[in-house]
Enzyme design. Sequence first.
Site, short mmCIF file in Angstrom:
data_model
loop_
_atom_site.label_atom_id
_atom_site.label_comp_id
_atom_site.label_asym_id
_atom_site.label_seq_id
_atom_site.Cartn_x
_atom_site.Cartn_y
_atom_site.Cartn_z
N LYS A 27 0.83 -1.21 0.00
CA LYS A 27 0.00 0.00 0.00
C LYS A 27 0.87 1.26 0.00
CE LYS A 27 -3.71 -0.38 2.33
NZ LYS A 27 -4.34 -0.79 3.58
N ARG A 98 -3.49 2.85 8.56
CA ARG A 98 -3.74 1.55 7.92
C ARG A 98 -2.50 0.68 7.91
NH1 ARG A 98 -8.15 2.41 3.79
NH2 ARG A 98 -8.59 4.61 3.92
N GLY A 107 -8.26 -7.34 4.61
CA GLY A 107 -9.10 -7.47 5.81
C GLY A 107 -8.45 -8.19 6.97
N MET A 109 -5.65 -7.32 8.72
CA MET A 109 -5.11 -6.47 9.78
C MET A 109 -6.01 -5.26 9.95
SD MET A 109 -1.11 -6.88 9.11
CE MET A 109 -1.30 -6.48 7.42
N ARG A 371 -3.61 -1.74 -6.17
CA ARG A 371 -2.75 -2.93 -6.05
C ARG A 371 -3.13 -3.89 -7.17
NH1 ARG A 371 -5.61 -4.68 -0.43
NH2 ARG A 371 -7.65 -5.10 -1.28
N HIS A 489 -16.19 -8.74 2.20
CA HIS A 489 -15.15 -9.62 2.74
C HIS A 489 -15.28 -11.03 2.18
CE1 HIS A 489 -13.54 -12.45 5.75
NE2 HIS A 489 -12.54 -11.59 5.75
N ARG A 595 1.04 -47.86 -9.59
CA ARG A 595 1.17 -48.67 -8.37
C ARG A 595 0.28 -49.89 -8.54
NH1 ARG A 595 1.02 -43.16 -5.83
NH2 ARG A 595 2.69 -43.02 -4.28
N ARG A 651 5.32 -50.31 -11.46
CA ARG A 651 6.10 -50.71 -10.30
C ARG A 651 5.64 -52.07 -9.81
NH1 ARG A 651 5.69 -47.17 -4.99
NH2 ARG A 651 3.69 -48.23 -4.80
N GLU A 778 14.50 -44.76 -3.09
CA GLU A 778 13.71 -44.26 -1.98
C GLU A 778 14.29 -44.67 -0.63
OE1 GLU A 778 9.64 -45.58 -2.60
OE2 GLU A 778 10.30 -47.47 -3.45
N SER A 797 13.79 -43.66 -10.47
CA SER A 797 12.64 -42.83 -10.15
C SER A 797 12.70 -42.57 -8.65
CB SER A 797 11.35 -43.54 -10.54
OG SER A 797 10.26 -42.74 -10.17
N GLY A 799 11.46 -41.97 -5.28
CA GLY A 799 10.23 -42.09 -4.50
C GLY A 799 10.41 -41.22 -3.27
N THR A 800 10.06 -39.96 -3.42
CA THR A 800 10.41 -39.01 -2.35
C THR A 800 9.51 -39.13 -1.13
OG1 THR A 800 9.22 -37.41 -3.68
CG2 THR A 800 11.62 -37.30 -3.73
N ASN A 801 8.43 -39.91 -1.23
CA ASN A 801 7.64 -40.13 -0.01
C ASN A 801 8.46 -40.98 0.96
OD1 ASN A 801 5.58 -38.88 -1.43
ND2 ASN A 801 4.67 -40.81 -2.08
N ASP A 802 8.93 -42.11 0.45
CA ASP A 802 9.74 -42.97 1.32
C ASP A 802 11.12 -42.35 1.58
OD1 ASP A 802 8.39 -45.33 2.23
OD2 ASP A 802 8.11 -45.81 0.12
N CYS A 864 8.65 -39.46 -8.46
CA CYS A 864 7.24 -39.87 -8.49
C CYS A 864 6.57 -39.77 -7.12
CB CYS A 864 7.11 -41.27 -9.06
SG CYS A 864 7.90 -42.52 -8.05
N TYR A 884 12.10 -35.93 -15.75
CA TYR A 884 10.65 -35.73 -15.61
C TYR A 884 10.22 -35.70 -14.15
CZ TYR A 884 10.25 -40.71 -14.57
OH TYR A 884 10.37 -41.93 -13.98
C1 PEP Z 1 7.35 -42.88 -2.78
O1 PEP Z 1 7.74 -43.51 -1.82
O2 PEP Z 1 7.64 -41.71 -3.01
C2 PEP Z 1 6.45 -43.52 -3.75
C3 PEP Z 1 6.07 -42.90 -4.84
O3 PEP Z 1 5.95 -44.73 -3.42
P1 PEP Z 1 4.76 -44.97 -2.40
O4 PEP Z 1 4.20 -43.63 -2.05
O5 PEP Z 1 3.80 -45.84 -3.10
O6 PEP Z 1 5.47 -45.63 -1.27
MG MG Z 2 7.59 -45.67 -1.83
#
Ligand code: PEP
Ligand code: MG
Length: 906
Positions: A27, A98, A107, A109, A371, A489, A595, A651, A778, A797, A799-802, A864, A884
């Site tokens: 502002k 203000r 809205g 603050m 703005r 609002h 999966r 997989r 992973e 690949s 597997g960033t969850n594990d 993935c 990818y």
């Molecule tokens: C992971 O681990 O990132 C993955 C893609 O496999 P899942 O989530 O099935 O364990």
């Molecule tokens: Mg996994």
Amino acid sequence: MSHKRVYTFGNGQAEGRADMKNLLGGKGANLAEMNLIGIPVPPGFTITTEVCSEYYTLGKEKVIELLKTEVEKAIARIEGLMSAKFGDVANPLLVSVRSGARASMPGMMDTILNLGLNDDVVEGLAKKTGNQRFAWDSYRRFIQMYGDVVMGVKHTGKDEIDPFEAIIEEIKAAKGVALDNELDVDDLKKMVARFKEAVKRQTGSDFPNSSYEQLWGAICAVFDSWMNERAILYRKMEGIPAEWGTAVTVQAMVFGNMGDTSATGVCFSRDAGNGEDLFNGEYLINAQGEDVVAGIRTPQQITKIGSQRWAQLAGIPEDVRRQNYPSMEEAMPEIYKELDAIQTKLEDHYRDMQDMEFTVQEGKLWFLQTRNGKRTGAAMVKIAMDLLRQGVIDEKTVLSRIDPNKLDELLHPVFDKKALAKTKVLAKGLPASPGAATGQIVFLAEDAAGWYNDGKKVVLVRIETSPEDLAGMAVAEGILTARGGMTSHAAVVARGMGKCCVSGAGELKIDYKKKTLQVGSTTLHEGDFISLNGTTGEVYEGKVATSAAELSGDFSDLMKLADKYTKLQVRTNADTPHDAEVARAFGAVGIGLCRTEHMFFEGDKIKAMREMILSETQEGRKKALAKILPYQLADFKGIFRAMHDLPVTVRLLDPPLHEFVPHDLKGQEEMANAMGVSVEYIHERVEALSEQNPMLGHRGCRLGNTYPEITEMQTRAILGAALELKKEGIHVFPEIMVPLIGILYEFLEQEKVIRETAEQLFKEMNDRIDYSVGTMIEVPRAALTADRIASSAEFFSFGTNDLTQMTFGYSRDDIASFLPIYLEKKILKVDPFQVLDQKGVGQLIQMATEKGRAIRPNLKCGICGEHGGEPSSVKFCHRVGLNYVSCSPFRVPIARIAAAQAAIEE
Ligand code: PEP
Ligand code: MG
């Protein structure tokens, strides 16, 4: 830290500029800029965001001491420009105070108007303006705002109205009038006295008389409001860091409530709902700014065309409209012309849609704010593409202006036209934020949160919303209000959230105490279903079916633009032909993760699967697997067919086996019958399969390595399906992926089974097909020894969850027990399962990619895990050179835009 704490502006001069948002807030920076480009802005000054940080480290007293000289000088400058004096009885200067952070937080603050009034000054103001009513009305508004914001006079219960409003209602009732403007000067004086009593009663303090005491109170209250609950929540939702702080702008008051030649309004240079290139907005004659936004009086349209459209929606005949609800274009044509010219100038200057606030004081137009306007996902896309076509911005700017996450709003279904035709329209309001919502009615924001936590879909129905309702609005499917315009609002916040909203549906009679909603003879109760069409403003009784979103036109043009710049490919995680088709329509160029386990839960498959798991011999397992094979074959054919000509990574079985076995007696009896064994036997097997820590137990490639016959069957199904489709002329590119590798030999063993089975199958079918065998990375050890693994694996690949789970040592399933506290204490900035931890997990990804490619230069690497559809993580994947990302179908367009942005930012 710079030592200058106060930046002045006014009369065509300013110490700040538009690019000083970090220091002056959005502002403050834009007010300075507007001065510099010759837009009429009341003079004022901005206290920097750095002072906000000082306020929280040094404390109130010290900050006032540090600011005192600069603020007094800046006030004197305003006094000079306005020819009035702060706190003076004969010729008073009033100011507004203000907040304004770097990012707009509408809205969230606090704001205080009319500051500088007291029992004496109000008389002076009345004399100076010759308008007693205006002076006393300004005074009562000031006490109301200041009492609420600075002194903390609040309502006591959620379903109570605030004490000041209660007093207003009482005075109106005693006089027998319905509207505020039917009150006369004596009533307003009475109101002021009662307001002050209420302040004293609730706070134990008198309302301050000294104008400087008022000013310091207000400045500190704005700094305090940076840390109020709703601002904290909003920051969390929008990812705004607490360290930024807010600036405070103090500005000479101009008055929209000085009679019929005064007005106030909010306007947009384009339509924030659908992106149409049409100037629009709302105004109120003889009112102050807050009246428009607060939704207390329903405002009128600024343009004639807007007014006509509004009347059409509301079913108001043209002559009645012109007579009773004229647009500003019709009612104040000269001012309108000036307003229109300035809005055009501002949009041209900022090269983006502007959201502006203005006030007309006795025929003179003043701008109070501009703005870049908040907009829906649809408007975001249309405005950017229109500006490109109009030659205002270039392609890269278009892409950089897209908030990838907001695309989500465009991808979701709208009401099914046929279903809609059969549904009864209950009421009509304003199309405040587009989309379709169906859910159960709740009236209180906290109920919305509670019901949501119980897994219910709710529509929040309110007379009007306030920032306190934010948490409830965030979880609701849609928001419906009885009062308030397109800039109320509810409307502004809903659009920001990309949430469907219908506002100002005046026919609704809402009773918070009885929890009912009445329209004519229909009464709906809490829990009843209701549906909203935020695109038309229609409200329907009951549930309405929805149909798929429209993906052609601007959306598809934008996606083509993204592809022009993108290097990173976007694949999808899909386990069914339907998901594969959806993702393909969204532009996925392959499946990065199929999966297979999800396929086992349908129909009779689970029985055969259970039989396989419960068998204790290889022979028994093979018998059961033979039953599963045809199912798997059919599943893969469906997926390959949907993804013809594109690669599909399948997989092998990954989750712990005990997830598949029957834990209930009925299921165990069923299996006992099917297998001709006793229930006790089944029960014992189920017990024997249970693990203390299944996530780190008998899962992933450990299954295939202990039961190679599973890998054998799956290989047969994958390659058999591909070969059958080959006969039909369909090209399939199967990639077989081994999960949860930690040691090269785990991979080698599996690869051997796959390759031998493949050769056997090719011989049997007298045909062959190209395929590749790769692995998921992973387990941290796999990343550390990626060079060894790449000597055999043809692709990686991540597997960033594990990988996140094992790198942090946080269980994916149990993080909720401590994550909120970790976030609150800032031990973690974000949930690492949603946003990739670039420093730790990311380092493993980068290292593994480099090590792998050192051995196998064209090793294909992708990701993935859930992070594959999260914009900042996608950008990271681009930077470390992955080929990818793979994400769920609905996130494919999000990832495509993020990938293009990453390429542009390079
Ligand atoms: C992971 O681990 O990132 C993955 C893609 O496999 P899942 O989530 O099935 O364990
Ligand atoms: Mg996994």
